[in-house]
Write a protein that holds these residues in place. Structure first.
Motif, PDB file in Angstrom:
ATOM      1  N   UNK A 164      42.905-114.571 -27.761  1.00 60.70           N
ATOM      2  CA  UNK A 164      44.250-114.473 -28.322  1.00 60.70           C
ATOM      3  C   UNK A 164      44.207-114.315 -29.833  1.00 60.70           C
ATOM      4  N   UNK A 165      45.214-113.681 -30.368  1.00 60.69           N
ATOM      5  CA  UNK A 165      45.391-113.620 -31.815  1.00 60.69           C
ATOM      6  C   UNK A 165      45.700-115.023 -32.328  1.00 60.69           C
ATOM      7  N   UNK A 170      51.292-120.992 -29.813  1.00 62.88           N
ATOM      8  CA  UNK A 170      50.467-121.952 -29.074  1.00 62.88           C
ATOM      9  C   UNK A 170      51.277-122.660 -27.992  1.00 62.88           C
ATOM     10  N   UNK A 171      52.480-123.095 -28.347  1.00 69.74           N
ATOM     11  CA  UNK A 171      53.310-123.795 -27.372  1.00 69.74           C
ATOM     12  C   UNK A 171      53.632-122.939 -26.170  1.00 69.74           C
ATOM     13  N   UNK A 175      52.560-123.514 -22.163  1.00 64.82           N
ATOM     14  CA  UNK A 175      53.547-123.449 -21.077  1.00 64.82           C
ATOM     15  C   UNK A 175      53.103-122.467 -20.005  1.00 64.82           C
ATOM     16  N   UNK A 176      52.577-121.293 -20.445  1.00 66.79           N
ATOM     17  CA  UNK A 176      52.075-120.311 -19.491  1.00 66.79           C
ATOM     18  C   UNK A 176      50.882-120.848 -18.708  1.00 66.79           C
ATOM     19  N   UNK A 199      39.752-123.660 -33.972  1.00 63.94           N
ATOM     20  CA  UNK A 199      39.244-122.357 -33.533  1.00 63.94           C
ATOM     21  C   UNK A 199      40.109-121.234 -34.107  1.00 63.94           C
ATOM     22  N   UNK A 200      41.416-121.394 -34.054  1.00 65.77           N
ATOM     23  CA  UNK A 200      42.329-120.376 -34.589  1.00 65.77           C
ATOM     24  C   UNK A 200      42.139-120.212 -36.092  1.00 65.77           C
ATOM     25  N   UNK A 201      41.886-121.306 -36.805  1.00 67.41           N
ATOM     26  CA  UNK A 201      41.632-121.227 -38.243  1.00 67.41           C
ATOM     27  C   UNK A 201      40.370-120.422 -38.535  1.00 67.41           C
TER      28      UNK A 201
END
Length: 266
Positions: A164-165, A170-171, A175-176, A199-201
């Motif tokens: 993912x980008x 994130x929320x 939910x997905x 990880x996203x950072x």
């Protein structure tokens, strides 16, 4: 003289192995080289091909092994590399250490581990003794293909999140996925070693690093905005925290090599 080359793994290994990487250096200066290691989401195996000698040194680590497994990296470190150096390395995807060796990611984060705990000693010796890079890669391919017989399944939601980008909501993803934030963080930490937010950072930092190294930006302030930083000050601060360098200091480096998460300079 510096020579580096990337090689593709066997097709069956491509979900786990990014590439093999050979590096050979013979510096005429005889001086130690500086290897700046940055935050990096890709673990690796490094086998130095110097007849068992270790040519890497770093005060941040008690021991550096001539054949090692290095986990994902959350913070920068400066290594010293001797002027004559050679290695064959394996760059893995973030989930691969857990999948191939069954070790939780958080147990290897920021660690340099002796490869003998993961590879047979005689195999490492054969790799070092081989005179051609292709022969070394063949030995690595053969052993890692055997590991596929005992590969550990990684939660598909963790694998999905890896692609993912960092700007993805994130929320909405949680939910997905049908999972609570706490549950997902625990799964991700065990499989990868970082929390999802860290990880996203690191992914965002890697994108910034790539754009700066290739001159693919108009200004640092516009790059900070493009990548979702609060402002240029936030961008500069986080970049230095994850790399040990300021964005502009990259231009003053007399680079010998650039590889994922590392920069070698005289």
């Amino acid at each position: 003289m510096t020579s580096q080359q990337l090689y593709q793994p066997h097709p069956a290994l491509r979900p786990y192995v990014r590439y093999y990487w050979s590096l050979d250096i013979q510096s005429c200066s005889g001086s130690m080289l500086n290897l700046q290691v940055m935050a990096d989401r890709f673990p690796r195996i490094v086998i130095q091909c110097l007849n068992g000698k270790n040519a890497l040194h770093c005060p941040q680590y008690d021991s550096i092994y001539s054949a090692s497994l290095k986990g994902i990296t959350s913070k920068p470190a400066l290594f010293q590399m001797e002027s004559i150096y050679s290695h064959i390395a394996v760059s893995f995807f973030p989930h691969s250490i857990k999948a191939l060796f069954g070790i939780d990611g958080h147990e290897t984060i920021d660690a340099v581990l002796d490869l003998q705990h993961f590879f047979p000693r005689e195999l490492v010796e054969k790799i070092v003794d081989a005179r051609q890079t292709r022969a070394r890669i063949s030995l690595l391919d053969k052993y890692l293909l055997k590991r596929l017989n005992v590969v550990k399944a990684i939660d598909c939601r963790v694998i999905n999140f890896l692609h993912l980008s960092p700007c993805a909501n994130y929320g909405r993803q949680l939910k997905d996925y049908g999972i609570s934030e706490r549950q997902f963080e625990r799964k991700f930490l065990h499989s990868i070693g970082f929390t999802p937010s860290y990880y996203r950072r690191v992914v965002r930092f890697e994108r910034a690093l790539n754009k700066i190294q290739h001159g693919d930006y108009q200004s640092l302030s516009s790059l900070a905005y493009e990548l979702g930083y609060a402002d240029q000050s936030h961008f500069n601060r986080e970049f230095k925290q994850l790399s040990g360098l300021t964005p502009m200091s990259l231009y003053s480096k007399d680079e010998l090599i650039k590889e994922s998460g590392s920069l070698l300079a005289e």
